[in-house]
Scaffold this active site. Structure first.
Site, short mmCIF file in Angstrom:
data_model
loop_
_atom_site.label_atom_id
_atom_site.label_comp_id
_atom_site.label_asym_id
_atom_site.label_seq_id
_atom_site.Cartn_x
_atom_site.Cartn_y
_atom_site.Cartn_z
N ALA A 63 0.85 -1.11 -0.07
CA ALA A 63 0.01 0.05 0.04
C ALA A 63 0.90 1.27 -0.05
CB ALA A 63 -0.89 0.04 1.29
N GLY A 102 0.84 -5.16 0.80
CA GLY A 102 -0.56 -5.10 -0.01
C GLY A 102 0.05 -5.76 -1.64
N GLU A 105 -0.49 -9.32 -1.33
CA GLU A 105 -1.79 -9.65 -1.07
C GLU A 105 -2.63 -9.50 -2.50
OE1 GLU A 105 -2.37 -6.48 2.09
OE2 GLU A 105 -3.50 -8.20 3.13
N GLU A 125 4.00 -5.73 7.16
CA GLU A 125 3.22 -4.76 7.93
C GLU A 125 3.50 -4.56 9.46
OE1 GLU A 125 2.20 -6.84 5.61
OE2 GLU A 125 0.67 -6.13 4.17
#
Ligand code: 3HC
Ligand code: NAI
Length: 690
Positions: A63, A102, A105, A125
């Protein structure tokens, strides 16, 4: 948008190639572009399958951290992941480099993951006080088993390609043309020639006992770090809930952590460390000079450690002493430290030999003639250092960077005795130099951009965190530490015990309190500095005069019976403090833990404000980076300046004024910059823009 994701169709396979430098972070714009590519592939009847590839040094770094805290923009990462998850055509992620957070992911929501040899997969994270928040805690356990997935998440370090495939996180490694291999794989999946790999939605969780055993090992961390407890809870939810509910459970935990001040602090640290690497006044692209050979002057506590830093990084280093005996002693000191690592199992005998082979003992400054960089680590004596710099100027070749490891002294004065002040700077390592990550690079009046860039570059090569500071007594770290030490002494006189002061800082998150630390280092060190500089610390001085030098004499601020490493309170010290307080005319009182903590920490913040005003540090974040990497400031508190901002500068200023009134110590009065920002309702963070 189009330039963020290039979409093309090759032999019936759609290929979406991401290009969002520097690291392909999933910004709102990139998410939208990739989402658009997925929809386009879905809608185009001529496209049988989709490949997601990327250009640049990472596949996707996760992210976009800089967007956290801003209003969410559609499509969210969750929308993107859901679109991939629900795609009717196979999607293959072609991962050439790191897929993190992310980024992984997104890859896990694809049908298959094909890696290049340099790929790595990770969920880092937790290092930002977060957890994977777009299905990662539900998909990774189903792909690699719950126990292994939990380990991956809580360690936060990526798995290299081979290990990722072995763990089940990816489907294979393509040695040649990765996009071509991914296209072929996608075509085979579309044709049904290759069976669909195990889906991240299938049940592949593995043994619940193994997972619970892994979770039990994390009990201590889970107590202090909410993100660890949440990782465990989310993976447990993968066993206990349907996939969809598990994802919702994870989302709620992610949003809670995102708002937690501890995560905000860790995110501040992430950006502050990267900003500190940009040196004000040094144009980007300034070429550092090459350092092929280094020399270190002095092989005492610091010189030996600094020489090891060079050898550890593969740079040949000459360690120069005044005579053969001192030289032999220094080399033995280095060998002993390496030997201890070999015994502990953290270094192989071959690595020790390779490093020792890069270190050469020598006598006399002429031995520095071939060095590209000299780090002086001799006695803390300005006259002596000036003599040495004058000689270095004469014996070293033009362009050699001349650095001093002085803790306090004036680098300008050292530069002034040379004919090349542009090449002179400070490189202030922290003890133990081969362990501590901070490197204060001291910019003197005439230090050139090239010399600064050279010091920063070699600092990074030595695996240090370089922070550029200006010339003043003690630079950034020690100058602020002096404020804390002064208050710690003062608190003893006013009524606190050494154990109370230490407990306040340990409760804040430091690993050790200042008095336990002084006992470990030896009280004689500070005493000698005070004698040389006219400093005063009546309690510490009285202890030294009573022969209490710390652990080495089995008594200092605490007692260390039979060589114990942890001290116990000593009634004799209480009596000595009472006596000194009375001689100083201080009436003792009961002081609560909150006041103790504020008296220790807020004067440091105040000094930080003066340091900023004087331009000794370029940014408040630089000060935070100094304290995090040189003094073990707890990372989740973000450094002293971030801590003050989080608390609110109005409250910080009010507390300091109260302490100034109460003690009559005007140095506690809020510094002008602090007072101004507090009055304007701003924080130090507001200074960043300029
Ligand atoms: N978001 C925004 N900016 C990022 C970023 C990210 N995820 N990762 C790196 N950057 C920026 C850095 O701030 C830096 O910017 P600058 O040049 O303006 O200073 C630039 O990218 C380059 O970063 P580095 O200097 O760190 O480059 P390196 O090549 O040394 O390292 C890296 C690359 C290994 C990717 C490293 O940057 C890194 O570890 N990044 C963070 C990875 C991460 O934590 N990802 C998870 C994010 S949270 C998440 O994904 C939540 C999700 O689960 C919902
Ligand atoms: P030290 O006393 O352990 O070692 C100094 C060494 O320098 C001795 O081995 C001595 O023989 C040698 N030396 C003296 N004059 C010399 C010369 N002309 N040429 C070559 N070698 C010479 O001292 P320490 O603690 O290693 O400190 C060195 C410097 O590092 C000082 O400036 C100190 O302020 C600074 N420093 C010390 C830290 C610490 O925690 N000890 C931390 C950071 C900086």
């Amino acid at each position: 948008m189009a330039d963020l994701v290039r979409f093309e169709v090759v032999d019936g396979i759609g290929v979406a190639t991401l290009s969002n430098p520097p690291v392909n972070a999933l910004s709102a714009a990139l998410r939208a572009a990739l989402f658009g590519a997925v929809k386009r592939a879905e809608a185009d009847a001529a496209v049988r399958a989709l490949v997601i590839a990327a250009e640049g040094r990472t596949f996707i770094a996760g992210a976009d951290i800089s967007e956290f805290g801003k209003p969410p923009a559609s499509p969210t990462l969750a929308d993107l992941v859901a679109a991939l998850d629900q795609a009717s055509k196979p999607v293959v992620a072609a991962i050439h480099a790191a897929a993190l957070g992310g980024g992984l992911e997104v890859a896990m929501a694809c049908t298959a993951r094909l890696l290049g040899p340099k790929a790595s997969l990770g969920l880092p994270e937790v290092k930002l006080g977060l957890l994977p928040g777009s299905g990662g805690t539900q998909r990774a356990p189903r792909l690699m088993g719950a126990a292994a997935a939990l380990k991956l998440m809580v360690q936060g370090d990526p798995l290299p390609a081979k290990a990722a495939v072995e763990a089940g996180l990816a489907d294979g490694i393509a040695e040649g043309d990765l996009p071509a291999a991914a296209r072929a794989h996608a075509a085979a999946l579309a044709d049904g020639a290759t069976p669909k790999p195990v889906s991240a939605r299938d049940e592949g969780l593995g043994s619940r006992e193994a997972f619970e055993a892994e979770a039990a090992k994390l009990a201590a961390r889970a107590k202090d770090e909410p993100q660890i407890a949440d990782c465990i809870a989310c993976v447990r939810a993968a066993f206990d809930m349907p996939f969809k509910d598990g994802v919702a459970f994870e989302r709620a935990a992610f949003l809670r952590l995102l708002d937690d001040p501890r995560s905000k602090a860790l995110r501040h640290v992430f950006f502050a460390e990267r900003e500190a690497a940009k040196i004000a006044g040094v144009p980007a692209g300034t070429k550092p000079r090459e350092v092929k050979r280094a020399a270190v002057l002095g092989s005492g506590t610091m010189g030996a450690g600094i020489a090891m830093c060079f050898a550890n990084a593969g740079t040949p280093v000459r360690v120069i002493e005044t005579d053969e005996a001192a030289s032999a002693k220094g080399i033995e000191r280095i060998r002993g430290t390496y030997e201890a690592s070999v015994k502990r199992g953290s270094l192989t005998a071959e690595a020790r030999d390779a490093r020792m082979a890069l270190i050469e003992g020598a006598v006399g400054l002429e031995s520095a003639a071939e060095a590209d960089l000299v780090v002086e680590a001799i006695f803390e004596d300005l006259d002596l250092k000036k003599q040495v710099f004058a000689t270095l100027d004469r014996v070293t070749k033009p362009g050699t960077v001349l650095a001093s490891n002085t803790s306090y002294l004036d680098i300008d004065a050292m530069a002034a005795v040379t004919t090349r002040p542009g090449d002179v700077l400070g490189m202030h390592f922290f003890s133990p130099a081969n362990v501590m990550k901070l490197l204060e690079i001291v910019r003197a009046k005439h230090t050139s951009a090239e010399a600064l860039a050279t010091a920063a570059e070699i600092g990074r090569k030595l695996k240090k965190v370089p922070v550029v500071v200006g010339v003043c007594f003690g630079f950034v770290g020690n100058r602020m530490l002096a404020q804390r030490s002064r208050q710690a002494e003062r608190l003893l006189l006013e009524g606190a015990s050494p154990a109370q002061v230490d407990a306040a800082l340990m409760g804040f998150g430091f690993k050790m309190g200042p008095f336990a630390m002084t006992d470990l280092a030896g009280l004689d060190i500070g005493w000698r500095v005070r004698k040389a500089t006219g400093g005063r610390a009546p309690v510490a001085d009285a202890l030294v005069e009573a022969g209490r030098l710390g652990q080495k004499t089995q008594k200092g601020f605490y007692l260390y019976p039979q060589g114990a490493r942890t001290g116990v309170a000593d009634p004799d010290v209480d009596a000595l403090i009472e006596k000194v307080a009375s001689a100083e005319g201080v009436t003792r009182r009961t002081i609560d833990g909150d006041e103790i903590l504020d008296r220790l920490v807020l004067p440091m913040v105040n000094e930080g404000a003066r340091i900023l005003e004087e331009g000794i540090a370029a940014r408040p974040g630089d000060i935070d980076v100094v304290w995090l990497n040189g003094y073990n400031w707890p990372a989740w508190r973000g450094g002293p300046m971030h801590y003050a901002d989080a608390r609110g500068l109005a409250e910080v200023a009010a507390r300091l004024s109260q302490f100034a009134d109460q003690t009559g110590d005007e140095s506690l009065r809020p510094a002008p910059l602090l007072a101004r920002l507090a009055a304007e309702g701003k924080g130090f963070g507001s200074l960043k823009a300029g």
